[in-house]
Design a protein around this motif. Structure first.
Motif, PDB file in Angstrom:
ATOM      1  N   ALA A  90       0.839  -1.205   0.000  1.00  0.00           N
ATOM      2  CA  ALA A  90       0.000   0.000   0.000  1.00  0.00           C
ATOM      3  C   ALA A  90       0.874   1.256   0.000  1.00  0.00           C
ATOM      4  CB  ALA A  90      -0.932  -0.012   1.214  1.00  0.00           C
ATOM      5  N   ILE A  91       1.945   1.243   0.784  1.00  0.00           N
ATOM      6  CA  ILE A  91       2.870   2.379   0.836  1.00  0.00           C
ATOM      7  C   ILE A  91       3.550   2.562  -0.517  1.00  0.00           C
ATOM      8  CG2 ILE A  91       5.047   3.173   1.855  1.00  0.00           C
ATOM      9  CD1 ILE A  91       4.039   1.689   4.461  1.00  0.00           C
ATOM     10  N   ALA A  92       3.960   1.452  -1.127  1.00  0.00           N
ATOM     11  CA  ALA A  92       4.609   1.522  -2.441  1.00  0.00           C
ATOM     12  C   ALA A  92       3.647   2.073  -3.490  1.00  0.00           C
ATOM     13  CB  ALA A  92       5.098   0.136  -2.857  1.00  0.00           C
ATOM     14  N   LEU A  93       2.366   1.744  -3.366  1.00  0.00           N
ATOM     15  CA  LEU A  93       1.364   2.255  -4.303  1.00  0.00           C
ATOM     16  C   LEU A  93       1.219   3.765  -4.172  1.00  0.00           C
ATOM     17  CD1 LEU A  93      -0.638   1.386  -6.470  1.00  0.00           C
ATOM     18  CD2 LEU A  93      -2.320   0.996  -4.669  1.00  0.00           C
ATOM     19  N   VAL A  94       1.256   4.275  -2.962  1.00  0.00           N
ATOM     20  CA  VAL A  94       1.197   5.726  -2.763  1.00  0.00           C
ATOM     21  C   VAL A  94       2.412   6.383  -3.414  1.00  0.00           C
ATOM     22  CG1 VAL A  94       1.289   7.582  -1.048  1.00  0.00           C
ATOM     23  CG2 VAL A  94      -0.159   5.588  -0.635  1.00  0.00           C
ATOM     24  N   ASP A  95       3.593   5.801  -3.187  1.00  0.00           N
ATOM     25  CA  ASP A  95       4.831   6.369  -3.748  1.00  0.00           C
ATOM     26  C   ASP A  95       4.854   6.331  -5.270  1.00  0.00           C
ATOM     27  OD1 ASP A  95       6.018   7.098  -1.340  1.00  0.00           O
ATOM     28  OD2 ASP A  95       7.005   5.153  -1.089  1.00  0.00           O
ATOM     29  N   SER A  96       4.402   5.234  -5.856  1.00  0.00           N
ATOM     30  CA  SER A  96       4.550   5.054  -7.299  1.00  0.00           C
ATOM     31  C   SER A  96       3.403   5.611  -8.134  1.00  0.00           C
ATOM     32  CB  SER A  96       4.720   3.563  -7.622  1.00  0.00           C
ATOM     33  OG  SER A  96       3.532   2.853  -7.304  1.00  0.00           O
ATOM     34  N   SER A  97       2.227   5.744  -7.541  1.00  0.00           N
ATOM     35  CA  SER A  97       1.057   6.139  -8.330  1.00  0.00           C
ATOM     36  C   SER A  97       0.912   7.640  -8.505  1.00  0.00           C
ATOM     37  CB  SER A  97      -0.221   5.592  -7.688  1.00  0.00           C
ATOM     38  OG  SER A  97      -0.476   6.253  -6.469  1.00  0.00           O
ATOM     39  N   GLY A  98       1.473   8.413  -7.586  1.00  0.00           N
ATOM     40  CA  GLY A  98       1.286   9.853  -7.639  1.00  0.00           C
ATOM     41  C   GLY A  98      -0.069  10.288  -7.098  1.00  0.00           C
ATOM     42  N   LYS A  99      -0.835   9.338  -6.574  1.00  0.00           N
ATOM     43  CA  LYS A  99      -2.148   9.644  -6.001  1.00  0.00           C
ATOM     44  C   LYS A  99      -1.986   9.998  -4.535  1.00  0.00           C
ATOM     45  CE  LYS A  99      -4.525   6.461  -9.070  1.00  0.00           C
ATOM     46  NZ  LYS A  99      -5.349   5.260  -9.146  1.00  0.00           N
ATOM     47  N   THR A 100      -2.997  10.615  -3.985  1.00  0.00           N
ATOM     48  CA  THR A 100      -2.969  10.970  -2.566  1.00  0.00           C
ATOM     49  C   THR A 100      -3.176   9.722  -1.719  1.00  0.00           C
ATOM     50  OG1 THR A 100      -5.354  11.351  -2.434  1.00  0.00           O
ATOM     51  CG2 THR A 100      -3.952  13.243  -3.054  1.00  0.00           C
ATOM     52  N   VAL A 101      -2.801   9.814  -0.455  1.00  0.00           N
ATOM     53  CA  VAL A 101      -3.008   8.713   0.483  1.00  0.00           C
ATOM     54  C   VAL A 101      -4.496   8.387   0.561  1.00  0.00           C
ATOM     55  CG1 VAL A 101      -2.878   8.078   2.922  1.00  0.00           C
ATOM     56  CG2 VAL A 101      -0.938   9.201   1.830  1.00  0.00           C
ATOM     57  N   THR A 102      -5.324   9.415   0.596  1.00  0.00           N
ATOM     58  CA  THR A 102      -6.767   9.209   0.686  1.00  0.00           C
ATOM     59  C   THR A 102      -7.303   8.457  -0.526  1.00  0.00           C
ATOM     60  OG1 THR A 102      -6.969  11.237   1.991  1.00  0.00           O
ATOM     61  CG2 THR A 102      -8.986  10.380   0.993  1.00  0.00           C
ATOM     62  N   ALA A 103      -6.838   8.816  -1.725  1.00  0.00           N
ATOM     63  CA  ALA A 103      -7.307   8.151  -2.936  1.00  0.00           C
ATOM     64  C   ALA A 103      -6.882   6.684  -2.960  1.00  0.00           C
ATOM     65  CB  ALA A 103      -6.774   8.871  -4.170  1.00  0.00           C
ATOM     66  N   VAL A 104      -5.651   6.400  -2.584  1.00  0.00           N
ATOM     67  CA  VAL A 104      -5.172   5.017  -2.562  1.00  0.00           C
ATOM     68  C   VAL A 104      -5.932   4.213  -1.512  1.00  0.00           C
ATOM     69  CG1 VAL A 104      -3.177   3.536  -2.082  1.00  0.00           C
ATOM     70  CG2 VAL A 104      -2.893   5.591  -3.477  1.00  0.00           C
ATOM     71  N   ALA A 105      -6.148   4.798  -0.347  1.00  0.00           N
ATOM     72  CA  ALA A 105      -6.895   4.109   0.712  1.00  0.00           C
ATOM     73  C   ALA A 105      -8.303   3.773   0.246  1.00  0.00           C
ATOM     74  CB  ALA A 105      -6.940   4.973   1.969  1.00  0.00           C
ATOM     75  N   ARG A 106      -8.934   4.700  -0.423  1.00  0.00           N
ATOM     76  CA  ARG A 106     -10.284   4.474  -0.937  1.00  0.00           C
ATOM     77  C   ARG A 106     -10.286   3.311  -1.932  1.00  0.00           C
ATOM     78  NH1 ARG A 106     -11.605   9.521  -2.945  1.00  0.00           N
ATOM     79  NH2 ARG A 106     -11.863  10.200  -0.811  1.00  0.00           N
ATOM     80  N   GLU A 107      -9.291   3.274  -2.831  1.00  0.00           N
ATOM     81  CA  GLU A 107      -9.197   2.194  -3.814  1.00  0.00           C
ATOM     82  C   GLU A 107      -8.994   0.832  -3.151  1.00  0.00           C
ATOM     83  OE1 GLU A 107      -6.063   3.119  -6.534  1.00  0.00           O
ATOM     84  OE2 GLU A 107      -7.134   4.827  -7.399  1.00  0.00           O
ATOM     85  N   LEU A 108      -8.223   0.823  -2.067  1.00  0.00           N
ATOM     86  CA  LEU A 108      -7.934  -0.429  -1.365  1.00  0.00           C
ATOM     87  C   LEU A 108      -9.025  -0.813  -0.365  1.00  0.00           C
ATOM     88  CD1 LEU A 108      -4.117   0.074  -0.673  1.00  0.00           C
ATOM     89  CD2 LEU A 108      -5.168  -1.368  -2.430  1.00  0.00           C
ATOM     90  N   GLY A 109      -9.914   0.115  -0.084  1.00  0.00           N
ATOM     91  CA  GLY A 109     -10.991  -0.165   0.866  1.00  0.00           C
ATOM     92  C   GLY A 109     -10.528  -0.162   2.314  1.00  0.00           C
ATOM     93  N   ILE A 110      -9.546   0.691   2.617  1.00  0.00           N
ATOM     94  CA  ILE A 110      -9.037   0.790   3.983  1.00  0.00           C
ATOM     95  C   ILE A 110      -9.166   2.222   4.475  1.00  0.00           C
ATOM     96  CG2 ILE A 110      -7.435  -1.131   3.673  1.00  0.00           C
ATOM     97  CD1 ILE A 110      -5.171   0.906   3.395  1.00  0.00           C
ATOM     98  N   SER A 111      -8.957   2.404   5.746  1.00  0.00           N
ATOM     99  CA  SER A 111      -9.035   3.727   6.348  1.00  0.00           C
ATOM    100  C   SER A 111      -7.868   4.590   5.873  1.00  0.00           C
ATOM    101  CB  SER A 111      -8.982   3.582   7.871  1.00  0.00           C
ATOM    102  OG  SER A 111      -8.636   4.793   8.480  1.00  0.00           O
ATOM    103  N   SER A 112      -8.167   5.817   5.507  1.00  0.00           N
ATOM    104  CA  SER A 112      -7.102   6.719   5.084  1.00  0.00           C
ATOM    105  C   SER A 112      -6.176   7.046   6.252  1.00  0.00           C
ATOM    106  CB  SER A 112      -7.673   8.001   4.476  1.00  0.00           C
ATOM    107  OG  SER A 112      -8.457   8.687   5.419  1.00  0.00           O
ATOM    108  N   GLU A 113      -6.700   7.065   7.462  1.00  0.00           N
ATOM    109  CA  GLU A 113      -5.865   7.335   8.639  1.00  0.00           C
ATOM    110  C   GLU A 113      -4.888   6.191   8.889  1.00  0.00           C
ATOM    111  OE1 GLU A 113      -5.495  10.218  10.305  1.00  0.00           O
ATOM    112  OE2 GLU A 113      -6.778  10.916   8.693  1.00  0.00           O
ATOM    113  N   SER A 114      -5.322   4.963   8.658  1.00  0.00           N
ATOM    114  CA  SER A 114      -4.410   3.819   8.808  1.00  0.00           C
ATOM    115  C   SER A 114      -3.269   3.932   7.812  1.00  0.00           C
ATOM    116  CB  SER A 114      -5.145   2.497   8.592  1.00  0.00           C
ATOM    117  OG  SER A 114      -6.075   2.264   9.614  1.00  0.00           O
ATOM    118  N   LEU A 115      -3.612   4.147   6.544  1.00  0.00           N
ATOM    119  CA  LEU A 115      -2.590   4.236   5.503  1.00  0.00           C
ATOM    120  C   LEU A 115      -1.669   5.426   5.748  1.00  0.00           C
ATOM    121  CD1 LEU A 115      -1.263   3.262   2.933  1.00  0.00           C
ATOM    122  CD2 LEU A 115      -3.047   4.432   1.615  1.00  0.00           C
TER     123      LEU A 115
END
Length: 94
Positions: free
Chosen positions: A17-42
């Protein structure tokens, strides 16, 4: 209201999940939403990973320091002020 239990994620999932944030250029919130997890956790995982890599904010604890100090912070009582400063410990001897 939330769930009655805390969902646990594997270290591998967190790293991915961390690597996806780094490589995608998306915000933490957007990646968390895609993964179905809490943005605060990520966000917490991401900040901790940055601190572990030496990229965190000044004073931020690394994963190693957090694990080492957490039990002491939870289980041990704080020392009284007079235990920390010998000059303040016994005013009756003056």
């Amino acid at each position: 209201m939330g769930s009655k239990y805390t969902k646990r994620y594997t270290e591998e999932f967190k790293r991915d999940a961390i690597a996806l944030v780094d490589s995608s250029g998306k915000t933490v919130t957007a990646v968390a939403r895609e993964l179905g997890i809490s943005s605060e956790s990520l966000r917490g995982w991401y900040r901790r990973a940055k601190a572990d890599r030496g990229e965190g904010a000044p004073g931020e604890l690394t994963q190693r320091r957090t694990r080492r100090t957490a039990p002491a912070a939870q289980g041990e009582p704080r020392a009284a002020a007079d235990d920390r400063d010998p000059e303040k410990s016994d005013l009756t001897t003056l």
